[in-house]
Design a protein around this motif. Structure first.
Motif, PDB file in Angstrom:
ATOM      1  N   HIS A 141       0.799  -1.219   0.000  1.00  0.00           N
ATOM      2  CA  HIS A 141       0.000   0.000   0.000  1.00  0.00           C
ATOM      3  C   HIS A 141       0.836   1.275   0.000  1.00  0.00           C
ATOM      4  CE1 HIS A 141       1.143  -0.980   4.081  1.00  0.00           C
ATOM      5  NE2 HIS A 141       0.934   0.272   4.437  1.00  0.00           N
ATOM      6  N   GLN A 142       2.163   1.153   0.069  1.00  0.00           N
ATOM      7  CA  GLN A 142       3.018   2.335   0.268  1.00  0.00           C
ATOM      8  C   GLN A 142       3.597   2.836  -1.053  1.00  0.00           C
ATOM      9  OE1 GLN A 142       5.370   0.093   3.267  1.00  0.00           O
ATOM     10  NE2 GLN A 142       4.891   1.775   4.655  1.00  0.00           N
ATOM     11  N   THR A 143       2.724   2.975  -2.046  1.00  0.00           N
ATOM     12  CA  THR A 143       3.141   3.253  -3.418  1.00  0.00           C
ATOM     13  C   THR A 143       3.993   4.507  -3.545  1.00  0.00           C
ATOM     14  OG1 THR A 143       1.097   2.215  -4.188  1.00  0.00           O
ATOM     15  CG2 THR A 143       2.312   3.554  -5.780  1.00  0.00           C
ATOM     16  N   ASP A 144       3.435   5.658  -3.187  1.00  0.00           N
ATOM     17  CA  ASP A 144       4.166   6.915  -3.376  1.00  0.00           C
ATOM     18  C   ASP A 144       5.400   6.996  -2.481  1.00  0.00           C
ATOM     19  OD1 ASP A 144       2.496   7.738  -5.353  1.00  0.00           O
ATOM     20  OD2 ASP A 144       1.601   9.408  -4.251  1.00  0.00           O
ATOM     21  N   LYS A 145       5.324   6.387  -1.312  1.00  0.00           N
ATOM     22  CA  LYS A 145       6.477   6.389  -0.408  1.00  0.00           C
ATOM     23  C   LYS A 145       7.645   5.623  -1.033  1.00  0.00           C
ATOM     24  CE  LYS A 145       7.016   6.355   4.600  1.00  0.00           C
ATOM     25  NZ  LYS A 145       6.415   5.929   5.886  1.00  0.00           N
TER      26      LYS A 145
ATOM     27  N   GLU B 166      -0.700  -2.330   8.682  1.00  0.00           N
ATOM     28  CA  GLU B 166      -1.137  -1.188   7.890  1.00  0.00           C
ATOM     29  C   GLU B 166      -1.887  -1.643   6.639  1.00  0.00           C
ATOM     30  OE1 GLU B 166       1.896   1.627   6.992  1.00  0.00           O
ATOM     31  OE2 GLU B 166       2.512   1.859   9.086  1.00  0.00           O
ATOM     32  N   LEU B 167      -1.415  -2.725   6.033  1.00  0.00           N
ATOM     33  CA  LEU B 167      -2.075  -3.256   4.844  1.00  0.00           C
ATOM     34  C   LEU B 167      -3.500  -3.699   5.181  1.00  0.00           C
ATOM     35  CD1 LEU B 167      -1.710  -3.984   1.836  1.00  0.00           C
ATOM     36  CD2 LEU B 167      -0.841  -6.212   2.568  1.00  0.00           C
ATOM     37  N   ARG B 168      -3.668  -4.356   6.304  1.00  0.00           N
ATOM     38  CA  ARG B 168      -5.005  -4.759   6.740  1.00  0.00           C
ATOM     39  C   ARG B 168      -5.892  -3.536   6.955  1.00  0.00           C
ATOM     40  NH1 ARG B 168      -5.546 -10.109   8.502  1.00  0.00           N
ATOM     41  NH2 ARG B 168      -3.603 -11.241   8.889  1.00  0.00           N
ATOM     42  N   ASN B 169      -5.342  -2.497   7.562  1.00  0.00           N
ATOM     43  CA  ASN B 169      -6.115  -1.282   7.829  1.00  0.00           C
ATOM     44  C   ASN B 169      -6.522  -0.575   6.539  1.00  0.00           C
ATOM     45  OD1 ASN B 169      -5.968  -1.667  10.601  1.00  0.00           O
ATOM     46  ND2 ASN B 169      -4.187  -0.328  10.856  1.00  0.00           N
ATOM     47  N   GLU B 170      -5.637  -0.624   5.544  1.00  0.00           N
ATOM     48  CA  GLU B 170      -5.956  -0.017   4.253  1.00  0.00           C
ATOM     49  C   GLU B 170      -7.064  -0.786   3.533  1.00  0.00           C
ATOM     50  OE1 GLU B 170      -4.871   2.644   2.406  1.00  0.00           O
ATOM     51  OE2 GLU B 170      -3.740   3.394   4.140  1.00  0.00           O
ATOM     52  N   ASN B 171      -7.054  -2.111   3.714  1.00  0.00           N
ATOM     53  CA  ASN B 171      -8.071  -2.996   3.151  1.00  0.00           C
ATOM     54  C   ASN B 171      -8.273  -2.793   1.645  1.00  0.00           C
ATOM     55  OD1 ASN B 171     -10.016  -5.035   3.259  1.00  0.00           O
ATOM     56  ND2 ASN B 171     -11.688  -3.574   3.621  1.00  0.00           N
ATOM     57  N   PRO B 172      -7.204  -2.910   0.855  1.00  0.00           N
ATOM     58  CA  PRO B 172      -7.348  -2.737  -0.600  1.00  0.00           C
ATOM     59  C   PRO B 172      -8.030  -3.944  -1.233  1.00  0.00           C
ATOM     60  CG  PRO B 172      -5.147  -3.494  -0.088  1.00  0.00           C
ATOM     61  CD  PRO B 172      -5.829  -3.275   1.237  1.00  0.00           C
TER      62      PRO B 172
END
Length: 240
Positions: free
Chosen positions: A44-48, A219-225
């Motif tokens: 989920h940390q694409t731009d980073k 964090e990935l779970r929280n983003e839930n993509p």
């Protein structure tokens, strides 16, 4: 000392892993970094991730299949990928800045280099005659790899894509897959250092660097993509 190259692949939007690997690379005194594609998607940390890579001057990039699919999703182009995976690419495309879409789009499928007489090919995976990725070989052997490069001038083939760390060689050709930096089933992120000597020798060091995988998964779970269940259970081997 010869020419030292760090080879990384399949970052997949995992900045936690990338930042720790880059710290280790900095301490390893390398001349250049080769990135074999799949920079974004899944994590989920694409731009980073893109922000960090954009600051590096000693880096060669090529495009991976996920990078290409995110560009297609951003531009509304038709894709052969359907279902949750395509929805995930659309999600990443909605959360990436235009500058980085343009950068991903400009990347080539392959790149080459020559170091002390060695002809090096960087490719995300093996390509057919039409420039399309071949199906993943789950159990690659020297013979199965050689058949893709029988008429090739390259004696060092660097690839990723299948998320397997691999080193196979004979007297004529060396195949290296550094493993998936950003998709790991434990807290260690893999990459490879190659040192090319002026005498033609190549020394290899396969490294694993500890990173905060628990925070990445949380964090990935929280983003839930979209496709989260597949990412967690199939790729990251998470339970529950």
């Amino acid at each position: 000392m010869g020419v030292r190259i760090a080879v990384i692949s399949d970052i997949h939007g995992n900045h936690y892993a990338l930042s720790k690997v880059l710290e280790d690379i900095k301490e390893s005194d390398v001349d250049e970094i080769y990135c074999l594609g799949d920079i974004v998607s899944l994590g989920h940390q694409t731009d980073k991730v893109m922000d960090t890579l954009n600051q590096l001057e000693n880096m060669k990039f090529i495009q991976g299949n996920h990078d290409d699919e995110v560009v297609k999703a951003f531009k509304g182009k038709t894709s052969e990928i359907k279902g949750p995976e395509h929805e995930h690419h659309l999600y990443i495309a909605e959360h990436i800045c235009l500058e980085y879409i343009q950068k991903l789009e400009r990347l080539r499928l392959t790149a080459t280099a020559e170091i002390y007489g060695h002809n090096i090919l960087m490719t995300h995976y093996h390509l057919d005659g039409n420039g399309l990725y071949l199906p993943i070989d789950e159990k690659p052997t020297l013979a199965s790899l050689q058949k893709h490069y029988d008429n090739s001038q390259y004696d060092v083939i660097l690839f990723g894509h299948d998320h397997m760390t691999l080193h196979i060689e004979d007297e004529n050709r060396l195949f290296i897959n550094p493993g998936a930096l950003g998709v790991t089933v434990d807290e260690f992120s893999p990459y490879t250092i190659m040192e090319f000597g002026s005498d033609g020798a190549i020394d290899l060091e396969f490294k694993k660097v500890s990173y905060d995988r628990d925070s990445f998964v949380k964090e990935l779970r929280n983003e839930n993509p979209p496709a989260l269940d597949f990412i967690l259970k199939v790729l990251l081997k998470e339970e529950g």
